[in-house]
Every structure is written in structure tokens, then in C-alpha cells.
Scaffold this motif. Structure first.
Motif, short mmCIF file in Angstrom:
data_model
loop_
_atom_site.label_atom_id
_atom_site.label_comp_id
_atom_site.label_asym_id
_atom_site.label_seq_id
_atom_site.Cartn_x
_atom_site.Cartn_y
_atom_site.Cartn_z
N ALA A 111 -53.91 -18.91 -8.20
CA ALA A 111 -53.27 -18.49 -6.95
C ALA A 111 -54.18 -18.84 -5.79
CB ALA A 111 -52.98 -17.00 -6.97
N ILE A 112 -53.57 -19.42 -4.78
CA ILE A 112 -54.25 -19.56 -3.48
C ILE A 112 -53.29 -18.95 -2.48
CG2 ILE A 112 -55.04 -21.15 -1.70
CD1 ILE A 112 -55.84 -23.05 -3.97
N GLY A 113 -53.67 -17.80 -1.93
CA GLY A 113 -52.79 -17.10 -1.00
C GLY A 113 -52.07 -15.96 -1.66
N ASP A 114 -50.92 -15.58 -1.09
CA ASP A 114 -50.31 -14.32 -1.48
C ASP A 114 -49.00 -14.45 -2.24
OD1 ASP A 114 -48.88 -15.20 0.64
OD2 ASP A 114 -49.33 -13.51 1.96
N CYS A 115 -48.68 -15.63 -2.80
CA CYS A 115 -47.59 -15.68 -3.77
C CYS A 115 -48.11 -14.92 -5.01
CB CYS A 115 -47.27 -17.11 -4.18
SG CYS A 115 -46.57 -18.10 -2.85
N SER A 116 -47.25 -14.13 -5.64
CA SER A 116 -47.77 -13.23 -6.67
C SER A 116 -47.01 -13.32 -7.98
CB SER A 116 -47.72 -11.79 -6.16
OG SER A 116 -48.62 -11.64 -5.09
N LEU A 117 -47.73 -13.01 -9.05
CA LEU A 117 -47.18 -12.98 -10.40
C LEU A 117 -47.16 -11.53 -10.87
CD1 LEU A 117 -46.56 -14.34 -13.23
CD2 LEU A 117 -49.02 -14.29 -13.60
N VAL A 118 -46.00 -11.11 -11.38
CA VAL A 118 -45.92 -9.80 -12.02
C VAL A 118 -45.59 -10.00 -13.49
CG1 VAL A 118 -44.68 -7.60 -12.13
CG2 VAL A 118 -45.25 -8.58 -9.90
N HIS A 119 -46.40 -9.44 -14.35
CA HIS A 119 -46.19 -9.54 -15.80
C HIS A 119 -45.66 -8.20 -16.29
CE1 HIS A 119 -48.10 -10.47 -20.01
NE2 HIS A 119 -46.79 -10.35 -20.04
N LEU A 120 -44.38 -8.21 -16.67
CA LEU A 120 -43.76 -6.99 -17.19
C LEU A 120 -43.89 -7.02 -18.71
CD1 LEU A 120 -40.52 -7.35 -15.08
CD2 LEU A 120 -42.36 -5.73 -14.64
N LEU A 121 -44.66 -6.12 -19.25
CA LEU A 121 -44.88 -6.12 -20.70
C LEU A 121 -43.77 -5.36 -21.39
CD1 LEU A 121 -47.77 -6.41 -19.25
CD2 LEU A 121 -48.65 -5.96 -21.52
N SER A 122 -43.44 -5.83 -22.58
CA SER A 122 -42.32 -5.23 -23.31
C SER A 122 -42.55 -3.75 -23.56
CB SER A 122 -42.12 -5.96 -24.63
OG SER A 122 -43.33 -5.96 -25.36
N GLU A 123 -43.81 -3.34 -23.61
CA GLU A 123 -44.11 -1.92 -23.86
C GLU A 123 -43.85 -1.05 -22.63
OE1 GLU A 123 -48.05 -3.24 -24.59
OE2 GLU A 123 -48.88 -2.08 -22.94
N GLY A 169 -40.18 -10.13 -25.46
CA GLY A 169 -39.67 -9.09 -24.58
C GLY A 169 -40.37 -9.03 -23.24
N ASP A 170 -41.49 -9.74 -23.11
CA ASP A 170 -42.18 -9.76 -21.81
C ASP A 170 -41.38 -10.57 -20.80
OD1 ASP A 170 -44.20 -8.40 -23.04
OD2 ASP A 170 -45.75 -9.93 -22.76
N VAL A 171 -41.63 -10.26 -19.53
CA VAL A 171 -41.03 -11.02 -18.42
C VAL A 171 -42.13 -11.34 -17.42
CG1 VAL A 171 -39.44 -10.90 -16.45
CG2 VAL A 171 -38.73 -10.01 -18.67
N VAL A 196 -37.98 -16.40 -6.08
CA VAL A 196 -38.38 -15.69 -7.30
C VAL A 196 -38.08 -16.59 -8.49
CG1 VAL A 196 -38.03 -13.68 -8.77
CG2 VAL A 196 -37.83 -13.44 -6.30
N LEU A 197 -39.02 -16.70 -9.38
CA LEU A 197 -38.82 -17.43 -10.63
C LEU A 197 -39.03 -16.42 -11.76
CD1 LEU A 197 -38.43 -20.25 -11.91
CD2 LEU A 197 -40.88 -20.58 -11.68
N ARG A 198 -37.98 -16.23 -12.60
CA ARG A 198 -38.08 -15.26 -13.70
C ARG A 198 -38.20 -16.00 -15.02
NH1 ARG A 198 -35.30 -12.96 -17.75
NH2 ARG A 198 -35.52 -10.68 -18.05
N ILE A 199 -39.20 -15.64 -15.78
CA ILE A 199 -39.40 -16.27 -17.09
C ILE A 199 -39.40 -15.15 -18.14
CG2 ILE A 199 -40.94 -17.68 -18.51
CD1 ILE A 199 -42.14 -18.62 -15.72
N GLY A 200 -38.45 -15.19 -19.02
CA GLY A 200 -38.35 -14.15 -20.04
C GLY A 200 -38.69 -14.70 -21.41
N VAL A 201 -39.32 -13.88 -22.23
CA VAL A 201 -39.63 -14.28 -23.61
C VAL A 201 -38.62 -13.62 -24.52
CG1 VAL A 201 -41.40 -14.35 -25.40
CG2 VAL A 201 -42.07 -14.34 -22.98
N ASP A 202 -37.74 -14.43 -25.11
CA ASP A 202 -36.68 -13.82 -25.89
C ASP A 202 -37.16 -13.52 -27.32
OD1 ASP A 202 -36.47 -16.01 -27.52
OD2 ASP A 202 -34.69 -16.83 -26.56
N PRO A 203 -36.36 -12.86 -28.12
CA PRO A 203 -36.83 -12.39 -29.42
C PRO A 203 -37.30 -13.48 -30.38
CG PRO A 203 -34.83 -11.25 -28.81
CD PRO A 203 -35.04 -12.32 -27.78
N VAL A 204 -36.88 -14.72 -30.18
CA VAL A 204 -37.40 -15.76 -31.06
C VAL A 204 -38.54 -16.52 -30.40
CG1 VAL A 204 -35.36 -16.05 -32.47
CG2 VAL A 204 -35.55 -17.32 -30.31
#
Lengths: 278, 240
Positions: free
Chosen positions: B107-119, B164-166, B223-231
Motif C-alpha cells: 500500500a502507498i496511501g490510504d486505499c485499504s484492505l479488509v480481511h474478513l476471516l471466516s471465524e 470462507g474468508d473475504v 470496492v473489489l471483493r474477493i471471496g474464498v469459496d468452499p472448494v
């Protein structure tokens, strides 16, 4: 919260620059130190300020986030634009950019991208020429500014409040300007009162007083009059001051007394940088 | 949309993603933001180390400058182009592995990544406090790309991806809104995720509503959403 309105093409704001062009502006700064006439320096700083305002609004084209009025007073009172903008009052920034009176070549050092600088000849626009003639009809100039602002506020009732930048080197010769200056500072939009900043430039070596929050140390009635005509700097403008290395107290007024050329440049920097462009 | 100065880059084959935010007052900001996003996902500007990244940005900046308009130009275009263009960048690469996939971000600057954990927990990078967003973020400039300039402002982070993470990659205004309103409110975070999954129209309605309510700054959003599906296949979804 006041002074939070976004500045956009559909909701632009304006700057009114009022320049003392009386005969005494032909004197040099600081009691003869250096060779810079106040009128020359003021014209140069105003040209640089307009240049910077145009660039702030330039994408591939110029977007009308700002309008600008440029008034002068001395042997004449009225629009100080030279060239094809002569005589015009409130001018959209796109017209300011398109119609400088002339372009002159200047030498400029620009970044080479790898941390160094290279010298280039660049075109620099000129909108106002130095003038130093006649008396100091400050009240007439403030009346002119009032009239322009009344019309602007009727048409833009919700804009970021206009900023008035007044530069003078001496006392008014056509009456007491206090009520007129305070009258402008009492005009308002839904986002807050109009901001009136006053910069007194001097040929004396007297100590300068910059952005005071009280009148205790001001040397005379004229200084007190200008202080009372000056608005308290909103926090946004104080932040700009801090970025320029100037810590400004809460309650500090947009007022400089006995300013020199450096102070004049910073006065314009602080007064023309509201950051909420959209 | 034509004036949007945020950009998104997606390279599914290489599992590389980016969001960039062109500076409001900069010349050609939209084009520079797109250059940076494209360069990241195509590996033209490589993250291997600070020096290599700076070199890649330098090549990109020269390409940007040579594509300026030719012929007589107004003084203000010339002067503005001389000031250069600026943008913030968040670049993400994902690496497959037998067990858990991993991710790396810069990251350079204030664009941000949020990691939503399956837990149910979440982490954000490089900003995790909405009060840290300001009007003068670090940016990559076409006139400021030396290693000495970039190294102090370039931030790196890495993590592990589980089923399950996003991952949400967001430009500043929407990231600030998210951290302020969704980070500690699971229900709101879930609603936001549902909105993203519903597509661009639902997202546009949310943005309009939040702007109207004064909760979201009137700035471009991406916004770019990347999801990890069950497989454990990564499915990117793009929403602007």
C-alpha cells in the motif's frame, strides 16, 4: 459545522482580492532594504496566486470550482484585471485561465523524477500589472467588493463562504473602512460567514504582527481597525498555516501588520487553500 | 462514472488485484490511476523489493509522460502536466498452496484492505482507524518515484487465506466509511457484504443513501471483493 461545504462545479466558491494601488505602493519594502517595490511584489504574488488557483482547477480542462474578482484602488477603483478581462468583476476560473493579459517566459527548476532538478523555460501568465498612483480610497473598494459579493451570495447561497483578501500599505483616505469591512464579514452562506483577511505591507522596519488573536500589541488605531475588520481563521485555514510551518492560535485573525514580501506570499497561501474540492 | 478517478485491476490468471485512487487535484489522475492498477496486475511494476518497484514505476511514469497531448497546448495544461500526476495504490497478490493460500499486499496511501476471516474477526491494512484518513495521503507520483521517495511510504503486509474468508479492497472514502460503521458492527458488515454480492445497482443505492445521510464523503468509490469459496477457488467480484 461551518466551512465544511464541498467546493464543486455545481457549488463553487469565490475569492475577492482587493489590492491597494495608491502612490505609496511605489515604495520599497522594509525601509529601503532590498529593491522590491511593494506594487511589483504585490502584482507578482497575485499573478502567482491566480496561476496556482487555475492549476488547482485544471484536469485536462479547467473546472469552475472557483470564481475570482480582482479589485484595485488608487487613482481608480474597480477591476484590476489587465488585457481582455479588464473591467470584469467576478470571473470564472476557466476564463481566468484562458485569458491572461500576456504570457512571459520564465526560468523554472522542475523535478526530473529521480530526486534531482532540471531547469526549463516555462510560460507564465500575467493578469495584473503593478500600479502605484493616487490616494487610498479603501472604502470605495470595499463598497465595490460588497456589491460583487451580494450578487454572488444571491446566486450561491450554500457555497463554501467566499474569501476576501485585502492588501494595503496605508490608512484609508475616503473614510473609516471598519463598518464596511465588518459588513462584508457579516455576510454569509448556509456554510458560514464570508472570510475577510487583511494584510498590511510596510516600508518601515517596524516589527511585524501576524495572525494575532487579540489587539493588545497593535501599535495604532489603523492597525486596530484592520484587526477588527478581519475574520477569525477557521480551523481548516489554521491547518494550512501549520503545513506551511506556522502555528496559529485558536482565535487567530486573518490579519498581518507591517508584513514584508515573505509574509505577503504566505498570507495568500493560507487564504486561498480550502481543501475540500470535489 | 466517466470522471471517476478510482481504478480497479484484476488478473485472475495471476491472482493479482489492485485498487487505485487518482488525486483529485492532479493532472491526468484517472489515467495514472489506471496505469498503476494495470501495471500491478500485469507485473509491469513488480513488488519484489523497493528498488525494483521504483524502477517499474519510473518506466510507467515515462510512458505516462510520452502520451501527453502533442501540438500547441494551453499554458495551464503544460504547467499542470509538469506538476505530474499522483495516485494511491493498494496491490494484492494471492499464492495458491496445498493447505492454506497466502496473500501479500503493498500500500502507498490510504486505499485499504479488509480481511474478513471466516471465524468472524477481521483485520485491516494499512489503516485500521477511520480517524487516520486525511486530505494529504501518501501517493505515487509521475514526478516522485525514486526508491528514496517510495521506500518510506511503501507499506507491506501478508496473511493466510482460509475457506470462507473475504478480502475487500477499497479506496479511501468507502474504506473510511466501512471502518467507521461496519468494523465493529457485524450485522452492518454482513449487510454490506450482501450489498456487494447483489451487484452494482445495490452498491450504487447504498453509496447514494450514505452520502445523502452525510456518513460517506462525496468522493469516488471503488470496492473489489474477493471471496474464498468452499472448494478454495478464489472468485473476484468487481463493484464500483
Amino acid at each position: 459545522m461551518p466551512y465544511s461545504a464541498e467546493i464543486s462545479r455545481s457549488n463553487p466558491t469565490c475569492f475577492v482580492i482587493i489590492m491597494d494601488q495608491s502612490g505609496s505602493m511605489a515604495d520599497v519594502f522594509g525601509g529601503g532594504e532590498g529593491n522590491h517595490r511593494k506594487a511589483d511584489t504585490l502584482a507578482d504574488v497575485v499573478n502567482r496566486t491566480l496561476h496556482d488557483l487555475v492549476l488547482r482547477c485544471t484536469k485536462e480542462e479547467i473546472r469552475n470550482y472557483f470564481h475570482v474578482a480582482l479589485l484595485g484602488y488608487g487613482s481608480n477603483v474597480g477591476s484590476a484585471f489587465a488585457g481582455s478581462l479588464a473591467g470584469r468583476g467576478m470571473v470564472p476560473i476557466s476564463d481566468v485561465g484562458e485569458y491572461p493579459a500576456r504570457l512571459e517566459d520564465r526560468s523554472k527548476k522542475v523535478p526530473d523524477g529521480a530526486g534531482g532538478l532540471v531547469e526549463q523555460t516555462v510560460r507564465f501568465p500575467i493578469w495584473v500589472e503593478p500600479h502605484a498612483n493616487g490616494s487610498t480610497p479603501m472604502c470605495a473598494a470595499l463598497d465595490e467588493a460588497t456589491s460583487l459579493l451580494e450578487q454572488w451570495l444571491r446566486e450561491h447561497p450554500n457555497c463554501f463562504p467566499p474569501v476576501v483578501l485585502h492588501i494595503t500599505d496605508g490608512d484609508s483616505t475616503d473614510g473609516d473602512p471598519k463598518s464596511k469591512g465588518q459588513g462584508i464579514g457579516g455576510m454569509r452562506t448556509s456554510d458560514g460567514p464570508v472570510l475577510v483577511y487583511n494584510c498590511h505591507v510596510s516600508s518601515d522596519r517596524s516589527a511585524k504582527i501576524a495572525y494575532p488573536n487579540n489587539a493588545d500589541k497593535l501599535p495604532n488605531d489603523f492597525a486596530k481597525t484592520l484587526f477588527e475588520m478581519s475574520s477569525i481563521l477557521p480551523s481548516e485555514f489554521r491547518r494550512t498555516g501549520a503545513e506551511l510551518g506556522r502555528q496559529l492560535d485558536e482565535g487567530a485573525r486573518g490579519f498581518v501588520f507591517n508584513g514584508d514580501a515573505v509574509e505577503l506570499i504566505q498570507f495568500f497561501d493560507i487564504g486561498t487553500r480550502p481543501a475540500n474540492l470535489r | 462514472m466517466s470522471e471517476c478517478e478510482d481504478a480497479i485491476g484484476v488478473n485472475l490468471a495471476a491472482l493479482r488485484f489492485a485498487v487505485t485512487d487518482g488525486a483529485t487535484e492532479a493532472y491526468g489522475a484517472r489515467r495514472w490511476a489506471r496505469y498503476l492498477a494495470t501495471a500491478w496486475v500485469s507485473k509491469d511494476a513488480c513488488e519484489a523489493d523497493d528498488a525494483a518497484y521504483a524502477e517499474g514505476i519510473g518506466i510507467l511514469a515515462r510512458r505516462f509522460e510520452t502520451r501527453q497531448p502533442t501540438g500547441p497546448t494551453p499554458w495551464y495544461v503544460e504547467a499542470k502536466a509538469r506538476q505530474g500526476s499522483f495516485a494511491a495504490l493498494l496491490g494484492l497478490s494471492i499464492a495458491p498452496a496445498a493447505q492454506h493460500w497466502s496473500w501479500e499486499a503493498i500500500a502507498i496511501g490510504d486505499c485499504s484492505l479488509v480481511h474478513l476471516l471466516s471465524e468472524g474477526t477481521q483485520a485491516s491494512f494499512p489503516i485500521d482507524d477511520p480517524r487516520e484518513f486525511g486530505s494529504h495521503p501518501a501517493e505515487i507520483g509521475t514526478t516522485h518515484f525514486s526508491r528514496e521517495f517510495l521506500a518510506p511510504i511503501l507499506r507491506r503486509e501478508a496473511g493466510v487465506l482460509c475457506t470462507g474468508d473475504v478480502l475487500l479492497l477499497m479506496t479511501d472514502a468507502i474504506a473510511q466509511w466501512y471502518l467507521e460503521h461496519c468494523k465493529t458492527d457485524k450485522m452492518r458488515a454482513g449487510e454490506f457484504d450482501e450489498t456487494l454480492l447483489s451487484g452494482p445497482s445495490a452498491f450504487e443505492r447504498l453509496v447514494g443513501r450514505e452520502r445523502e445521510a452525510g456518513r460517506l464523503r462525496n468522493d469516488d468509490v471503488a470496492v473489489l471483493r474477493i471471496g474464498v469459496d468452499p472448494v478454495e477457488e478464489v472468485s473476484p467480484r468487481r463493484t464500483r
